[in-house]
Each structure stands twice: as structure tokens, then as C-alpha cells.
Design an enzyme around this catalytic site. Sequence first.
Site, short mmCIF file in Angstrom:
data_model
loop_
_atom_site.label_atom_id
_atom_site.label_comp_id
_atom_site.label_asym_id
_atom_site.label_seq_id
_atom_site.Cartn_x
_atom_site.Cartn_y
_atom_site.Cartn_z
CG HIS A 3 -2.08 -1.00 1.01
ND1 HIS A 3 -2.13 -2.17 1.71
CD2 HIS A 3 -3.17 -0.98 0.21
CE1 HIS A 3 -3.21 -2.84 1.34
NE2 HIS A 3 -3.86 -2.15 0.43
CG HIS A 7 -2.39 -5.56 -3.52
ND1 HIS A 7 -2.03 -4.23 -3.60
CD2 HIS A 7 -3.40 -5.62 -2.61
CE1 HIS A 7 -2.79 -3.52 -2.79
NE2 HIS A 7 -3.63 -4.35 -2.17
CB CYS A 36 -13.10 -5.40 1.30
SG CYS A 36 -12.83 -3.99 2.36
CG HIS A 77 -5.48 -7.74 0.63
ND1 HIS A 77 -5.62 -7.04 1.81
CD2 HIS A 77 -5.40 -6.83 -0.36
CE1 HIS A 77 -5.61 -5.74 1.53
NE2 HIS A 77 -5.47 -5.58 0.23
CD GLU A 114 -13.37 -7.43 7.31
OE1 GLU A 114 -14.31 -6.62 7.14
OE2 GLU A 114 -12.46 -7.61 6.47
CD GLU A 146 -7.22 -3.40 -2.77
OE1 GLU A 146 -6.66 -3.66 -1.69
OE2 GLU A 146 -8.46 -3.28 -2.89
#
Length: 181
Positions: free
Chosen positions: A24, A30, A68, A70, A88, A119
Site C-alpha cells: 500500500h 495486488h 473486504c 486480500h 470481521e 487492487e
Amino acid sequence: MTEYVVLVNEQGDAIGTMEKLEAHEKGLLHLAFSVLLYRETDLGKEFLLQKRAECKYHSKNKWSNTCCSHPRVNENVEVAGTRRLNEEIGITGVLPEQFVNLGWFIYQAELENGLSEHEQDYILIANTPDVSFILNPEEVSDIQWWSEADIEKEMKANPDTFSVWFPTVYKKVLTHLQQVN
């Protein structure tokens, strides 16, 4: 635990890994995914949105899709979506095979603190009328079902209320749902 992201090229081919914060900071492309759960009501569709926690290192206190993140190295995005729903917001009843994968889009945006999102973001949706949740305060400060009308109204009046990727995710989800209904 140090988190890594999967670096990809513009065609979506994996080309390596990197520590998440470093990716980031450098703005490197990514893999990511965005989950948006919805339900049908007598008044139309509602979408489960989370408000990102104050302690997040970017996009804090912004409303966004249900979750959201990765995928881990060699982790399927649907499996990753199920994992992050649990981590989460404590949702355990959504299985990977329940997701409809709408494909991916690439976006890049400058964020606060000198960070950059770049992304290849897969969009996963599922119709989940009955879910219960337990918020992880390190990830989420609030969660609410929003009507289409309320989302549209807030996006027009206060676009900064939402994460930078949410409007694109939401529009792609709406387009898909309109096509299948």
C-alpha cells in the site's frame, strides 16, 4: 502475524508477494476482494454495509461493502471471503459456494497517510436474508442494512462517507442484479 498480499500484473497473473502495508505504501497492484451481502425485503433489496473501524490504517470510519480484504497465497477468493466474513463481523453461515463471483476490476486511488490502493478487486455477492453478526472492533465499528435509495442518497449528498472502492463495487453489483431479475 505479518500479512502478505499477492502481487499481480494487469492480466491478473500472480507475480510475487509483499507485506501488505509495504504494497500500500508503494502502490503496487495486488489481489483483493469485496464481499457484498444483500437481502430481499418487501420494499426492495437491502445491502449489508460495514463502517470501518477507527483504528484501521486507511479508510477509517468510512462505510463500505460487507467486508473486504486480500486472499492469502494460494487461497481461493471465495474461501477468503468466507474467512473474512467470520473474522470481521462474525458471520459463519455463508459458504464459499454461495457466492456469485462477478469477476474483477482494477482501480488505483491515493489514500490518507500517503498510502495508495492499487487492487485487482474481485466482487463476491450472496443473498443472505438471515444472518447474525458479532463485530470485531479492530475491523468494524458499525454494521447496517441499507436500502438502495439510502445508499444512492448518501452517495450523492456525502460521497466521502464511503470507501473509495465502494461506489464501483456497488454499481457493478446493481448492474448484475438488474440483469438477472
